[in-house]
Design a protein around this motif. Structure first.
Motif, short mmCIF file in Angstrom:
data_model
loop_
_atom_site.label_atom_id
_atom_site.label_comp_id
_atom_site.label_asym_id
_atom_site.label_seq_id
_atom_site.Cartn_x
_atom_site.Cartn_y
_atom_site.Cartn_z
N SER A 241 -2.47 10.53 -2.47
CA SER A 241 -2.20 11.67 -1.60
C SER A 241 -2.50 11.27 -0.14
CB SER A 241 -3.03 12.89 -2.03
OG SER A 241 -4.37 12.51 -2.11
N THR A 242 -2.20 12.16 0.79
CA THR A 242 -2.24 11.82 2.22
C THR A 242 -3.60 11.31 2.69
OG1 THR A 242 -0.58 13.49 2.58
CG2 THR A 242 -1.72 12.68 4.53
N TRP A 243 -4.70 12.05 2.40
CA TRP A 243 -5.99 11.68 2.97
C TRP A 243 -6.51 10.34 2.47
CZ3 TRP A 243 -7.08 13.50 7.38
CH2 TRP A 243 -6.65 14.77 7.73
N PRO A 244 -6.48 10.09 1.16
CA PRO A 244 -6.89 8.75 0.71
C PRO A 244 -6.02 7.65 1.33
CG PRO A 244 -6.80 10.24 -1.14
CD PRO A 244 -6.23 10.99 0.02
N GLN B 221 0.82 -1.20 0.00
CA GLN B 221 0.00 0.00 0.00
C GLN B 221 0.87 1.26 0.00
OE1 GLN B 221 -1.92 3.07 2.28
NE2 GLN B 221 -0.72 1.68 3.46
N SER B 222 2.06 1.16 0.61
CA SER B 222 2.94 2.33 0.67
C SER B 222 3.53 2.66 -0.71
CB SER B 222 4.07 2.10 1.69
OG SER B 222 4.94 1.12 1.19
N THR B 223 3.42 1.70 -1.64
CA THR B 223 3.97 1.96 -2.98
C THR B 223 2.94 2.63 -3.90
OG1 THR B 223 3.29 -0.20 -3.83
CG2 THR B 223 5.50 -0.07 -2.82
N TRP B 224 1.67 2.69 -3.45
CA TRP B 224 0.65 3.31 -4.29
C TRP B 224 0.85 4.83 -4.32
CZ3 TRP B 224 -4.36 0.58 -2.04
CH2 TRP B 224 -4.23 -0.80 -2.26
#
Ligand SMILES: CC(C)(COP(=O)(O)OP(=O)(O)OC[C@H]1O[C@@H](n2cnc3c(N)ncnc32)[C@H](O)[C@@H]1OP(=O)(O)O)[C@@H](O)C(=O)NCCC(=O)NCCS
Length: 236
Positions: A46-49, A40-43
């Motif tokens: 932006s911050t909120w999503p 997920q960290s590679t997607w």
């Protein structure tokens, strides 16, 4: 080596091995969550999503880890032969192998009940875990308590209900001696909320044990009876 130092060496080995096994089991159970977080960290979000996704993932990831922990823990105890020995009287202080198998078995159950128990008790998934971990449970059994130990010494027929916080186990430690015996509950037996069922207890079909009652060890409860009190007496 004296007998005592042999006992200490066995205890040390048991302690190291149970920590090792728990480390592997927990690591395997957490692996999908760690991989998901990494993926997920590679997607490119932006911050909120990203924060919303992480929050929404919490429950499914927890449930998946808890189920994995139950599965791996039960498979490991089965493969390693960590079970409560039946019908024994053994001094704890000698750290014999049966005592150490029992101790490691209970530690694995304890870890599972802490991390998975609150979410899964009183569900068929909890029954599935208990069965894989050695218990003999019939159909439509509801275990709404995390205070059940020594799963391999528990036999519950169809329709047994264990009320919340009831304590049922196949062992007791008396004056430094570990004593064990199976608990066999007949069809549709109810163990009321907060009750204690001793080792070696047997019940016939349709027995009801009232809330906050104590069934002394090796008591036989007759079919259809309603039992209450400390210790229990037959109400009707
Ligand atoms: C034991 C039990 C089954 C008795 O139910 P019952 O047959 O309908 O009996 P009653 O409620 O009419 O009570 C009969 C007598 O037993 C007493 N009694 C009931 N439950 C008792 C208990 N747990 N401990 C001590 N005495 C109890 C009552 O005070 C009453 O005494 P009295 O005749 O002097 O007035 C019920 O009270 C109980 O404890 N059920 C367990 C519920 C539970 O924990 N469920 C788990 C989750 S589903």
């Amino acid at each position: 080596m004296t007998a005592t130092s042999h006992g200490r060496a066995r205890f040390l080995w048991a302690a190291v091995s149970v920590v090792f096994v728990e480390t592997i089991i927990t690591g395997l159970a957490l692996a999908p969550a760690v991989l998901f977080i990494h993926w997920q960290s590679t997607w490119s979000l932006s911050t909120w999503p990203r924060l919303a996704l992480a929050s929404l993932a919490f429950v499914p990831v927890y449930l998946m880890c808890a189920c994995s922990l139950m599965l791996y823990s039960a498979l490991a105890t089965k493969a390693l032969g960590w079970r409560t020995p039946a019908n024994v009287e053994l001094p704890l202080s000698e750290y014999s192998w049966p005592v150490l198998h029992w101790g490691r078995y209970l530690m694995t159950i304890h870890v599972v009940r802490i991390f998975a128990g609150p979410a899964f008790r009183s569900t068929t998934i909890w029954n599935w875990y208990m069965r894989l971990n050695g218990a003999r449970l019939g159909r439509n059994v509801w275990v709404n308590s995390l205070s059940l130990m020594d799963h391999n010494l528990l036999e519950f027929a169809d329709g047994v209900v264990i009320g919340s916080d009831a304590h049922v186990s196949g062992h007791v430690v008396e004056r430094g001696i570990l004593r064990t015996a199976s608990v066999r509950l007949g069809r549709n037996t109810l163990v009321g909320i907060g009750s204690v069922v001793g080792i070696g207890v047997q019940s016939g079909a349709d027995v009801q044990v009232g809330a906050l009652s104590v069934v002394p060890k090796f008591t036989t409860l007759e079919a259809g009876g309603v039992y209450v009190g400390v210790p229990v007496v037959r109400l009707h």
